[in-house]
Design an enzyme around this catalytic site. Structure first.
Site, PDB file in Angstrom:
ATOM      1  N   ILE A  55       0.874  -1.169   0.000  1.00 23.33           N
ATOM      2  CA  ILE A  55       0.000   0.000   0.000  1.00 23.33           C
ATOM      3  C   ILE A  55       0.916   1.224   0.000  1.00 23.33           C
ATOM      4  O   ILE A  55       2.047   1.155   0.476  1.00 23.33           O
ATOM      5  CB  ILE A  55      -1.024   0.027   1.171  1.00 23.33           C
ATOM      6  CG1 ILE A  55      -0.342  -0.060   2.543  1.00 23.33           C
ATOM      7  CG2 ILE A  55      -2.045  -1.069   1.024  1.00 23.33           C
ATOM      8  CD1 ILE A  55      -1.329   0.016   3.713  1.00 23.33           C
ATOM      9  N   ASP A  56       0.448   2.311  -0.587  1.00 21.34           N
ATOM     10  CA  ASP A  56       1.286   3.498  -0.744  1.00 21.34           C
ATOM     11  C   ASP A  56       1.809   3.996   0.600  1.00 21.34           C
ATOM     12  O   ASP A  56       1.179   3.798   1.642  1.00 21.34           O
ATOM     13  CB  ASP A  56       0.484   4.635  -1.400  1.00 21.34           C
ATOM     14  CG  ASP A  56       0.149   4.357  -2.855  1.00 21.34           C
ATOM     15  OD1 ASP A  56       0.731   3.420  -3.429  1.00 21.34           O
ATOM     16  OD2 ASP A  56      -0.697   5.076  -3.410  1.00 21.34           O
ATOM     17  N   THR A  57       2.934   4.680   0.547  1.00 22.73           N
ATOM     18  CA  THR A  57       3.534   5.246   1.762  1.00 22.73           C
ATOM     19  C   THR A  57       2.526   6.094   2.537  1.00 22.73           C
ATOM     20  O   THR A  57       2.397   5.975   3.753  1.00 22.73           O
ATOM     21  CB  THR A  57       4.765   6.098   1.392  1.00 22.73           C
ATOM     22  OG1 THR A  57       5.761   5.234   0.828  1.00 22.73           O
ATOM     23  CG2 THR A  57       5.332   6.816   2.606  1.00 22.73           C
ATOM     24  N   THR A  59      -0.723   5.961   2.465  1.00 19.48           N
ATOM     25  CA  THR A  59      -1.936   5.234   2.854  1.00 19.48           C
ATOM     26  C   THR A  59      -1.751   4.557   4.207  1.00 19.48           C
ATOM     27  O   THR A  59      -0.742   3.902   4.455  1.00 19.48           O
ATOM     28  CB  THR A  59      -2.305   4.184   1.787  1.00 19.48           C
ATOM     29  OG1 THR A  59      -2.441   4.833   0.527  1.00 19.48           O
ATOM     30  CG2 THR A  59      -3.603   3.479   2.125  1.00 19.48           C
ATOM     31  N   ARG A 157      -6.482   6.171  -6.397  1.00  9.39           N
ATOM     32  CA  ARG A 157      -6.115   7.582  -6.580  1.00  9.39           C
ATOM     33  C   ARG A 157      -6.436   8.055  -7.999  1.00  9.39           C
ATOM     34  O   ARG A 157      -6.987   9.140  -8.192  1.00  9.39           O
ATOM     35  CB  ARG A 157      -4.636   7.774  -6.254  1.00  9.39           C
ATOM     36  CG  ARG A 157      -4.300   7.514  -4.787  1.00  9.39           C
ATOM     37  CD  ARG A 157      -2.818   7.393  -4.545  1.00  9.39           C
ATOM     38  NE  ARG A 157      -2.105   8.639  -4.851  1.00  9.39           N
ATOM     39  CZ  ARG A 157      -0.776   8.753  -4.816  1.00  9.39           C
ATOM     40  NH1 ARG A 157      -0.031   7.702  -4.506  1.00  9.39           N
ATOM     41  NH2 ARG A 157      -0.209   9.907  -5.099  1.00  9.39           N
TER      42      ARG A 157
END
Length: 222
Positions: A55-57, A59, A157
């Protein structure tokens, strides 16, 4: 270094509540990452656990870790086969026209010297599907529930920005960048729940509480 909250634990799996801003892999420029916590997350087991997905930094929320190579392969296959149920919450920098819907936009990766890399909608891209509904509207913004069928990089996103026409609040790549980032400490996306099926066993199920920075913007989950 504060301990990470554990949302689920058994002999095969851990689900942690990853804080927004903590990268999974060590950044090239150095600094804190999830790797700093893996030794502490052994919790009596011989091996440190390994993240199954990304998962994105920015998030926050549910991140599944496998405790051995066999379960890592099995869990990774469940993600590949789209057998994992994922529920995200995101705050939009505006409000959508409808209250619910499905976004189907294929995505491709592009890169340029000045902007770096990003994902864009493209007919020849990888198929990507996200179901969404509005949970709450507040002060010209909306809290949405996203249930992605696929797991493409930056899927939610890009689907918010290009599919709904309203980007996530604080998104520096697909949103307004610094203009709105002052209103949000990060890209406002939270991995709220995860259900991972296991043949012959009870599924791995976890729910991550809504973070303080969501509540600070006036939103509550449900």
């Amino acid at each position: 270094m504060s301990a990470l909250q554990i949302l689920y634990e058994d002999g095969e799996a851990l689900v942690i509540d990853k804080p927004g801003g903590l990268p999974i892999e060590r950044p090239r420029k150095g600094g804190p990452s999830l790797e700093d916590h893996l030794e502490a997350l052994k919790l009596g087991f011989q091996r440190p656990p390994v993240p199954v997905h990304r998962i994105d930094t920015d998030t926050s929320g549910c991140l599944l870790l496998a405790r051995n190579p066999k379960t890592l392969r099995r869990f990774a296959m469940a993600f590949e086969e789209r057998a994992v149920e994922k529920r995200y919450l995101g705050i939009l920098d505006g409000e959508p026209a409808k209250d619910e819907g499905t976004i189907a936009l294929s995505l491709s990766k592009i890169s340029s010297a000045e902007k770096g890399w990003r994902m864009i909608p493209a007919k020849k891209g990888k198929p990507s599907v996200t179901h969404w509904r509005v949970v709450a509207r507040q002060a010209g913004r909306a809290l949405l529930e996203f249930r992605p069928e696929t797991g493409r990089t930056h899927q939610i996103r890009v689907h918010a920005a290009s599919g709904l026409g309203v980007p996530l609040l604080g998104d520096p790549v697909y949103g307004m960048g610094p203009k709105t980032t002052g209103a949000a400490p990060r890209t406002m996306l939270h991995a709220a729940a995860l259900v991972v099926p296991r043949p012959g066993k009870t599924p791995v199920e976890a729910t991550a509480p809504l973070p303080a920075d969501f509540a600070a913007l006036g939103f509550a989950d449900g």
